[in-house]
Motif scaffolding. Structure first.
Motif, PDB file in Angstrom:
ATOM      1  N   TRP A  13       0.822  -1.220   0.000  1.00  0.00           N
ATOM      2  CA  TRP A  13       0.000   0.000   0.000  1.00  0.00           C
ATOM      3  C   TRP A  13       0.851   1.263   0.000  1.00  0.00           C
ATOM      4  CZ3 TRP A  13      -1.009   2.781   4.973  1.00  0.00           C
ATOM      5  CH2 TRP A  13      -1.666   3.989   4.738  1.00  0.00           C
ATOM      6  N   TRP A  14       1.734   1.401   0.968  1.00  0.00           N
ATOM      7  CA  TRP A  14       2.428   2.669   1.151  1.00  0.00           C
ATOM      8  C   TRP A  14       3.466   2.925   0.058  1.00  0.00           C
ATOM      9  CZ3 TRP A  14       1.389   7.060   2.870  1.00  0.00           C
ATOM     10  CH2 TRP A  14       2.366   7.975   3.224  1.00  0.00           C
ATOM     11  N   GLY A  36       9.154  -7.860  -3.636  1.00  0.00           N
ATOM     12  CA  GLY A  36       7.958  -8.005  -2.814  1.00  0.00           C
ATOM     13  C   GLY A  36       7.462  -9.427  -2.983  1.00  0.00           C
ATOM     14  N   LEU A  37       6.404  -9.737  -2.266  1.00  0.00           N
ATOM     15  CA  LEU A  37       5.857 -11.085  -2.358  1.00  0.00           C
ATOM     16  C   LEU A  37       4.502 -11.031  -3.054  1.00  0.00           C
ATOM     17  CD1 LEU A  37       6.615 -12.333   1.291  1.00  0.00           C
ATOM     18  CD2 LEU A  37       8.109 -12.423  -0.722  1.00  0.00           C
ATOM     19  N   THR A  72       8.592  -2.644   4.006  1.00  0.00           N
ATOM     20  CA  THR A  72       8.026  -3.951   4.359  1.00  0.00           C
ATOM     21  C   THR A  72       7.324  -3.852   5.710  1.00  0.00           C
ATOM     22  OG1 THR A  72       9.999  -4.509   5.565  1.00  0.00           O
ATOM     23  CG2 THR A  72       9.956  -5.139   3.235  1.00  0.00           C
ATOM     24  N   HIS A  74       6.982  -4.034   9.678  1.00  0.00           N
ATOM     25  CA  HIS A  74       7.958  -3.459  10.615  1.00  0.00           C
ATOM     26  C   HIS A  74       9.065  -4.429  11.024  1.00  0.00           C
ATOM     27  CE1 HIS A  74       4.635  -0.833  10.745  1.00  0.00           C
ATOM     28  NE2 HIS A  74       4.128  -1.130  11.916  1.00  0.00           N
ATOM     29  N   HIS A  77      12.324  -4.595   8.962  1.00  0.00           N
ATOM     30  CA  HIS A  77      13.150  -3.414   8.687  1.00  0.00           C
ATOM     31  C   HIS A  77      14.596  -3.624   9.136  1.00  0.00           C
ATOM     32  CE1 HIS A  77       9.363  -0.572   8.837  1.00  0.00           C
ATOM     33  NE2 HIS A  77       9.332  -1.436   7.833  1.00  0.00           N
ATOM     34  N   GLU A  94      11.445   2.613   6.288  1.00  0.00           N
ATOM     35  CA  GLU A  94      10.151   3.034   6.835  1.00  0.00           C
ATOM     36  C   GLU A  94      10.134   2.986   8.363  1.00  0.00           C
ATOM     37  OE1 GLU A  94       7.757   4.662   6.546  1.00  0.00           O
ATOM     38  OE2 GLU A  94       7.697   5.057   4.430  1.00  0.00           O
ATOM     39  N   PRO A  96       8.101   2.027  11.935  1.00  0.00           N
ATOM     40  CA  PRO A  96       9.136   2.292  12.919  1.00  0.00           C
ATOM     41  C   PRO A  96      10.426   1.651  12.414  1.00  0.00           C
ATOM     42  CG  PRO A  96       7.803   0.440  13.632  1.00  0.00           C
ATOM     43  CD  PRO A  96       7.181   0.953  12.368  1.00  0.00           C
ATOM     44  N   PRO A 121      11.224   8.158   6.814  1.00  0.00           N
ATOM     45  CA  PRO A 121      10.331   9.189   6.281  1.00  0.00           C
ATOM     46  C   PRO A 121       9.181   9.583   7.216  1.00  0.00           C
ATOM     47  CG  PRO A 121       9.926   7.093   5.175  1.00  0.00           C
ATOM     48  CD  PRO A 121      11.072   6.860   6.109  1.00  0.00           C
ATOM     49  N   ASP A 178      -1.556  -5.649   3.639  1.00  0.00           N
ATOM     50  CA  ASP A 178      -1.828  -6.930   4.282  1.00  0.00           C
ATOM     51  C   ASP A 178      -2.254  -6.595   5.718  1.00  0.00           C
ATOM     52  OD1 ASP A 178      -1.570  -9.299   5.732  1.00  0.00           O
ATOM     53  OD2 ASP A 178      -0.004 -10.046   4.392  1.00  0.00           O
ATOM     54  N   TRP A 182      -0.327  -4.272  10.024  1.00  0.00           N
ATOM     55  CA  TRP A 182      -0.717  -3.248  11.000  1.00  0.00           C
ATOM     56  C   TRP A 182      -1.318  -3.818  12.274  1.00  0.00           C
ATOM     57  CZ3 TRP A 182       0.671   1.699  10.228  1.00  0.00           C
ATOM     58  CH2 TRP A 182       1.112   2.013   8.939  1.00  0.00           C
ATOM     59  N   TYR A 298      -1.363  15.413   7.257  1.00  0.00           N
ATOM     60  CA  TYR A 298      -0.224  14.527   7.049  1.00  0.00           C
ATOM     61  C   TYR A 298      -0.020  14.258   5.569  1.00  0.00           C
ATOM     62  CZ  TYR A 298       3.336  11.086   7.326  1.00  0.00           C
ATOM     63  OH  TYR A 298       4.553  10.465   7.164  1.00  0.00           O
TER      64      TYR A 298
HETATM   65  N1  LIG Z   1       6.055   7.059   6.676  1.00  0.00           N
HETATM   66  C1  LIG Z   1       4.751   6.938   6.645  1.00  0.00           C
HETATM   67  O1  LIG Z   1       4.040   7.911   6.764  1.00  0.00           O
HETATM   68  C2  LIG Z   1       4.117   5.583   6.435  1.00  0.00           C
HETATM   69  C3  LIG Z   1       2.770   5.493   6.076  1.00  0.00           C
HETATM   70  C4  LIG Z   1       2.238   4.209   5.875  1.00  0.00           C
HETATM   71  C5  LIG Z   1       3.022   3.081   6.056  1.00  0.00           C
HETATM   72  N2  LIG Z   1       4.317   3.230   6.432  1.00  0.00           N
HETATM   73  C6  LIG Z   1       5.163   2.044   6.668  1.00  0.00           C
HETATM   74  O2  LIG Z   1       5.363   1.336   5.452  1.00  0.00           O
HETATM   75  C7  LIG Z   1       5.577  -0.045   5.737  1.00  0.00           C
HETATM   76  C8  LIG Z   1       4.696  -0.898   4.833  1.00  0.00           C
HETATM   77  O3  LIG Z   1       3.347  -0.653   5.151  1.00  0.00           O
HETATM   78  P1  LIG Z   1       2.193  -1.067   4.096  1.00  0.00           P
HETATM   79  O4  LIG Z   1       0.922  -0.622   4.680  1.00  0.00           O
HETATM   80  O5  LIG Z   1       2.561  -0.635   2.739  1.00  0.00           O
HETATM   81  O6  LIG Z   1       2.259  -2.672   4.184  1.00  0.00           O
HETATM   82  P2  LIG Z   1       1.801  -3.740   3.099  1.00  0.00           P
HETATM   83  O7  LIG Z   1       1.382  -4.947   3.839  1.00  0.00           O
HETATM   84  O8  LIG Z   1       0.838  -3.140   2.139  1.00  0.00           O
HETATM   85  O9  LIG Z   1       3.150  -4.017   2.252  1.00  0.00           O
HETATM   86  C9  LIG Z   1       4.222  -4.767   2.738  1.00  0.00           C
HETATM   87  C10 LIG Z   1       5.095  -5.154   1.555  1.00  0.00           C
HETATM   88  O10 LIG Z   1       6.213  -5.900   2.048  1.00  0.00           O
HETATM   89  C11 LIG Z   1       6.354  -7.064   1.250  1.00  0.00           C
HETATM   90  N3  LIG Z   1       7.008  -8.132   2.008  1.00  0.00           N
HETATM   91  C12 LIG Z   1       6.522  -8.819   3.069  1.00  0.00           C
HETATM   92  N4  LIG Z   1       7.410  -9.756   3.463  1.00  0.00           N
HETATM   93  C13 LIG Z   1       8.470  -9.643   2.624  1.00  0.00           C
HETATM   94  C14 LIG Z   1       9.704 -10.348   2.520  1.00  0.00           C
HETATM   95  N5  LIG Z   1      10.016 -11.332   3.342  1.00  0.00           N
HETATM   96  N6  LIG Z   1      10.561  -9.952   1.526  1.00  0.00           N
HETATM   97  C15 LIG Z   1      10.261  -8.954   0.675  1.00  0.00           C
HETATM   98  N7  LIG Z   1       9.106  -8.260   0.743  1.00  0.00           N
HETATM   99  C16 LIG Z   1       8.222  -8.604   1.707  1.00  0.00           C
HETATM  100  C17 LIG Z   1       4.931  -7.438   0.834  1.00  0.00           C
HETATM  101  O11 LIG Z   1       4.938  -8.283  -0.285  1.00  0.00           O
HETATM  102  C18 LIG Z   1       4.394  -6.039   0.534  1.00  0.00           C
HETATM  103  O12 LIG Z   1       4.792  -5.636  -0.769  1.00  0.00           O
HETATM  104  C19 LIG Z   1       5.291  -0.239   7.230  1.00  0.00           C
HETATM  105  O13 LIG Z   1       6.499  -0.290   7.940  1.00  0.00           O
HETATM  106  C20 LIG Z   1       4.528   1.024   7.591  1.00  0.00           C
HETATM  107  O14 LIG Z   1       4.698   1.417   8.941  1.00  0.00           O
HETATM  108  C21 LIG Z   1       4.868   4.449   6.612  1.00  0.00           C
END
Ligand SMILES: NC(=O)c1ccc[n+]([C@@H]2O[C@H](COP(=O)([O-])OP(=O)(O)OC[C@H]3O[C@@H](n4cnc5c(N)ncnc54)[C@H](O)[C@@H]3O)[C@@H](O)[C@H]2O)c1
Length: 350
Positions: A13-14, A36-37, A72, A74, A77, A94, A96, A121, A178, A182, A298
């Motif tokens: 998503w992000w 990604g997966l 990915t 948290h 990371h 990303e 935390p 970020p 996913d 969260w 935000y």
């Molecule tokens: N800075 C911000 O303002 C902000 C805003 C939203 C989300 N985020 C952060 O972004 C991160 C992702 O959040 P999201 O909502 O996009 O999650 P998400 O579940 O939509 O995406 C996670 C991604 O990680 C991939 N992934 C999972 N396991 C993996 C592995 N073993 N190897 C490679 N890739 C893998 C998944 O396939 C997916 O593409 C989180 O840490 C979240 O806190 C930050």
């Protein structure tokens, strides 16, 4: 360096709604590869113009890269950022940054050894009005901080529950996260790691404070992870603080981030919801920062751009470096440990 050769790990998503469109629009970035997966990855590669797609983070990191963006869940990371730093890459990681304090300081040590750019970020750390507040504090306008209030609330009932519709609408995205990213305890879900990370990182960047101890409580209110967080903090300089967080604003409401700093010479108040920054000194001096209406909302447009500018040398201002992120991680980890120990006052660092 003509173009920054960038790889991405995490394409959910992000990453697809915030980072990839920003990077894809820049002439000084080459999107080398995406990791990604799941079955949608090839479509994402094509949509943003990455050179290749892979499910293997190692394969991505072994490509000829200058920098990597990690978005990915948290809990991944730390290992991924550690691998990237050990390869001498610049890292946008990303929030935390990690779930544990020792991992956070481990990344700080690796980043120092690598000598590369490391940026987490946090969007609010790059707003003109928070930069103005930071300048006031750095100039000593409120003297030494004696008390700090740090509150955050977000319209995230769905995100930490099972319905991310509001977040998708807000960011005009068609890729849902996913749910386990969260709202599962194993991946470090919950409001503290997910959102208090923002307000605490803003506090630590603004003030240079470091938490020494915290006594915390959290409430899940029926959810699998914390939706409400509260803490009493002692800082290294002897100051007292209170931390609060709530995940349950109504959809469509503005985020609340409220930081109120009380010093030996005056008070500084930063309120992103009502969009005001006010300085009130005990000698009678008052100052209000002019804020463009809507600027409190935000968004996270500047940090990815700043990441590239730091790499190319176009900027030297990193408002959310590895130290700021580590101070946030160590506070949140200790808050959660304290809450698990029935609110016992808990050391944040040695
Ligand atoms: N800075 C911000 O303002 C902000 C805003 C939203 C989300 N985020 C952060 O972004 C991160 C992702 O959040 P999201 O909502 O996009 O999650 P998400 O579940 O939509 O995406 C996670 C991604 O990680 C991939 N992934 C999972 N396991 C993996 C592995 N073993 N190897 C490679 N890739 C893998 C998944 O396939 C997916 O593409 C989180 O840490 C979240 O806190 C930050």
């Amino acid at each position: 360096m003509s173009r920054v050769r960038l790889g991405a790990i995490g394409a959910g998503w992000w990453a697809t709604s915030n980072h990839f469109p920003l990077f894809a629009a820049r002439d000084d970035v080459e999107l080398v590869g995406v990791c990604g997966l799941g079955p949608g990855l090839e479509g994402i590669r094509e949509r943003f113009g990455f050179g290749f797609a892979t499910e293997s983070a190692e394969a991505l990191l072994d490509a000829d890269l200058d920098a990597v963006v990690i978005s990915t869940p948290h809990d991944l990371h730390h290992p991924l950022a550690a691998m990237a730093l050990d390869r001498g890459l610049h890292v946008l990681c990303e929030k935390p940054m990690t779930l544990r304090a020792d991992d956070a300081w481990d990344l700080a040590a690796r980043a120092e050894r690598a000598g590369t750019v490391f940026l987490v970020p946090y969007g609010w750390n790059y707003k003109a009005f928070t930069v103005a507040a930071k300048r006031m504090l750095a100039a000593g306008r409120i003297g030494e901080i004696q008390y700090a209030l740090c509150h955050m609330a977000s319209p995230t009932r769905g995100l930490f529950g099972s319905d991310p519709t509001h977040m998708l609408e807000r960011w005009n995205s068609d890729t849902a996260p996913d749910p386990s990213t969260w709202s599962s305890p194993e991946h470090g879900g919950g409001y503290a790691h997910g959102q208090v990370t923002h307000s605490s990182a803003l506090l630590f960047w603004l003030t240079d404070l470091r938490a020494a101890t915290v006594a915390g409580r959290v409430l899940n209110a029926g959810a699998p992870v914390d939706l409400f967080d509260a803490g009493v903090i002692r800082f290294d300089n002897g100051a007292l603080g209170s931390l609060s967080g709530a995940a349950t604003l109504a959809d469509g409401d503005k985020y609340q981030v409220d930081i109120r700093l009380f010093g030996t010479e005056g008070v500084l108040m930063i309120d992103v919801e009502r969009e005001r920054v006010t300085l009130s000194r005990y000698d009678g001096e008052r100052e209000e920062v002019a804020i463009t209406p809507g600027d409190g909302e935000y968004e996270c447009l500047v940090p990815p751009a700043r990441f590239i500018e730091l790499i190319t040398g176009a900027s030297t201002e990193n408002n959310s470096d590895v130290t700021v992120a580590a101070r946030s991680v160590e506070l949140i980890e200790a808050l959660l440990r304290s809450a698990a120990a029935d609110g016992a006052e808990t050391r944040v660092h040695a």
